[in-house]
Design a protein around this motif. Structure first.
Motif, PDB file in Angstrom:
ATOM      1  N   THR A  44       0.750  -1.053  -0.160  1.00  0.00           N
ATOM      2  CA  THR A  44       0.004  -0.063  -0.148  1.00  0.00           C
ATOM      3  C   THR A  44       0.889   1.281  -0.048  1.00  0.00           C
ATOM      4  OG1 THR A  44       0.091   0.128   2.353  1.00  0.00           O
ATOM      5  CG2 THR A  44      -1.657  -1.303   1.428  1.00  0.00           C
ATOM      6  N   SER A  45       0.241   2.432  -0.115  1.00  0.00           N
ATOM      7  CA  SER A  45       0.966   3.782   0.055  1.00  0.00           C
ATOM      8  C   SER A  45       1.601   3.949   1.427  1.00  0.00           C
ATOM      9  CB  SER A  45      -0.107   4.823  -0.144  1.00  0.00           C
ATOM     10  OG  SER A  45      -1.099   4.756   0.791  1.00  0.00           O
ATOM     11  N   GLU A  46       1.169   3.205   2.528  1.00  0.00           N
ATOM     12  CA  GLU A  46       1.662   3.342   3.707  1.00  0.00           C
ATOM     13  C   GLU A  46       2.957   2.364   3.721  1.00  0.00           C
ATOM     14  OE1 GLU A  46      -1.915   3.768   6.543  1.00  0.00           O
ATOM     15  OE2 GLU A  46      -1.840   2.265   5.465  1.00  0.00           O
ATOM     16  N   GLN A  47       3.182   1.527   2.726  1.00  0.00           N
ATOM     17  CA  GLN A  47       4.317   0.702   2.777  1.00  0.00           C
ATOM     18  C   GLN A  47       4.012  -0.707   3.569  1.00  0.00           C
ATOM     19  OE1 GLN A  47       7.097   0.775   0.564  1.00  0.00           O
ATOM     20  NE2 GLN A  47       5.786   2.576  -0.285  1.00  0.00           N
ATOM     21  N   LYS A  48       2.762  -0.983   3.550  1.00  0.00           N
ATOM     22  CA  LYS A  48       2.469  -2.205   4.363  1.00  0.00           C
ATOM     23  C   LYS A  48       1.966  -3.124   3.420  1.00  0.00           C
ATOM     24  CE  LYS A  48       0.771   0.402   8.439  1.00  0.00           C
ATOM     25  NZ  LYS A  48      -0.400   0.649   9.410  1.00  0.00           N
ATOM     26  N   ASP A  49       2.407  -4.522   3.623  1.00  0.00           N
ATOM     27  CA  ASP A  49       2.044  -5.439   2.730  1.00  0.00           C
ATOM     28  C   ASP A  49       0.698  -6.096   3.220  1.00  0.00           C
ATOM     29  OD1 ASP A  49       4.393  -5.214   1.987  1.00  0.00           O
ATOM     30  OD2 ASP A  49       5.180  -7.089   3.058  1.00  0.00           O
ATOM     31  N   LEU A  50      -0.099  -6.539   2.107  1.00  0.00           N
ATOM     32  CA  LEU A  50      -1.351  -6.991   2.068  1.00  0.00           C
ATOM     33  C   LEU A  50      -1.392  -8.403   1.204  1.00  0.00           C
ATOM     34  CD1 LEU A  50      -3.889  -3.995   1.857  1.00  0.00           C
ATOM     35  CD2 LEU A  50      -3.144  -5.267   3.966  1.00  0.00           C
ATOM     36  N   ILE A  51      -2.087  -9.561   1.666  1.00  0.00           N
ATOM     37  CA  ILE A  51      -2.308 -10.564   0.693  1.00  0.00           C
ATOM     38  C   ILE A  51      -3.711 -10.269   0.397  1.00  0.00           C
ATOM     39  CG2 ILE A  51      -2.182 -13.061   0.884  1.00  0.00           C
ATOM     40  CD1 ILE A  51       0.258 -12.033   1.436  1.00  0.00           C
ATOM     41  N   VAL A  52      -4.033 -10.337  -1.211  1.00  0.00           N
ATOM     42  CA  VAL A  52      -5.243 -10.138  -1.495  1.00  0.00           C
ATOM     43  C   VAL A  52      -5.458 -11.292  -2.388  1.00  0.00           C
ATOM     44  CG1 VAL A  52      -6.383  -8.580  -3.332  1.00  0.00           C
ATOM     45  CG2 VAL A  52      -4.635  -7.531  -1.763  1.00  0.00           C
ATOM     46  N   ASP A  53      -6.460 -11.871  -2.211  1.00  0.00           N
ATOM     47  CA  ASP A  53      -7.436 -12.883  -3.004  1.00  0.00           C
ATOM     48  C   ASP A  53      -8.523 -12.340  -3.888  1.00  0.00           C
ATOM     49  OD1 ASP A  53      -7.729 -15.391  -3.990  1.00  0.00           O
ATOM     50  OD2 ASP A  53      -8.548 -16.184  -2.243  1.00  0.00           O
TER      51      ASP A  53
END
Length: 329
Positions: free
Chosen positions: A81-90
């Motif tokens: 994300t723009s906050e440099q946070k990782d997300l796992i998207v399905d």
């Protein structure tokens, strides 16, 4: 002569049978003549709808293409994300063929796996770009619906930027232009329309945090909950101590007041008893002395082993003598 007629009739029937084909519901037929897509006078590809159709026997070949809406499940991937946070998207994609001729040429004969590979790469790049513009809150709340619309529109109309997936799509579009000799209308080579594909819908099924991040968040949440629990327990213990102290104070005060009342009543009773005894004994002092001696005897002779060293003439034994003598004294 008769045999010739039968032979010609058989040939006609064979030719008629070879010229007929059936397009099933949910499919479209595209006819290839000498390896080229058959086109009409306006240079548009001839697409056969469901039903019984005819072709030139032994020359034309028919390729059946699935006209139904397809669902492509995407493997869960990591995005930033723009906050440099990782997300796992399905996620998943709904798509269908919009231009059968272009689709056939761009995918090397209507190979659905090749089409989905290009679509998946394009979708991943577009979704990564869109998620990179938003924060976590925007993705999972208000901006989620808009995010999907932006990704779908970008897939259908294309973008100005060029990625590796766009290069592969552009190469397929160039192959179509070469096959058709530029007879096709101009289409953005960075869009899925260049492959003859229309994206119907794009949806995110699930958004999760990476395992290492979620474990850290759960640990922090657990610590916060434990701190709240400890605070509540300490507050409860404090309240319990206050209630216990108040109860103990009430018990002590009640007992003290009861003891005070008991002493007062006992004193009043003793005073009343003494007054009554005094009044009674003042009328007959000898009887009072007799009663006191009896009480002294009762208190003194509790056990057969008791020994008393007294003179037989002691005044203590006066009531053990003859009554007349004792009362005379």
């Amino acid at each position: 002569m008769r045999k010739s007629i039968v032979f010609i009739l058989v040939l006609v029937l064979m030719a008629l049978y070879a010229s007929m084909f059936v397009v099933q519901e949910g499919q479209r037929g595209i006819v290839m003549r000498f390896g080229k897509v058959l086109r009409d006078d306006e240079n548009k590809p001839v697409i056969y709808v469901p039903g019984l159709q005819f072709k030139v026997p032994f020359i034309d070949t028919v390729k059946m293409l699935d006209a139904r809406i397809q669902t492509m499940e995407n493997q869960a991937d990591r995005f930033i994300t723009s906050e440099q946070k990782d997300l796992i998207v399905d996620s998943y994609i709904k798509w269908r063929i919009s231009d059968f001729s272009r689709y056939y040429l761009a995918t090397g004969g209507g190979d659905i796996s090749q089409a989905e590979v290009l679509l998946k790469r394009k979708f991943s790049d577009r979704l990564r770009s869109e998620i990179g513009r938003l924060d976590v809150r925007g993705i999972v709340t208000d901006s989620r619906g808009r995010l999907m619309l932006d990704v779908r529109d970008a897939l259908n109309t294309g973008t100005g930027e060029t990625t590796e997936a766009d290069s592969a799509i552009a190469s397929a579009a160039a192959r179509v232009e070469q096959e058709t000799k530029g007879a096709q209308p101009h289409i953005n080579p960075n869009s899925m329309a260049a492959l003859g594909i229309e994206v119907i819908d794009v949806r995110i099924k699930q958004i999760n945090l990476p395992t290492e991040v979620s474990d850290a968040i759960f640990a922090r949440m657990r610590a916060e909950r434990e701190a709240v629990a400890r605070r509540h327990r300490s507050q409860g213990q404090e309240q319990a101590e206050k209630l216990k102290a108040a109860a103990d104070y009430l018990v002590t005060r009640t007992l003290a007041e009861a003891e005070r009342e008991a002493l007062i009543m006992r004193g009043e009773g003793d005073a009343e008893a003494a007054r009554l005894f005094a009044n009674a004994f003042s009328e007959d002092p000898n009887f009072y002395a007799f009663i006191r001696s009896l009480r002294a005897y009762e208190a003194s002779f509790n056990d057969n082993q008791d020994v008393m060293v007294l003179s037989p003439d002691s005044d203590f034994f006066r009531y053990m003598r003859s009554p007349a003598t004792s009362l005379a004294r």
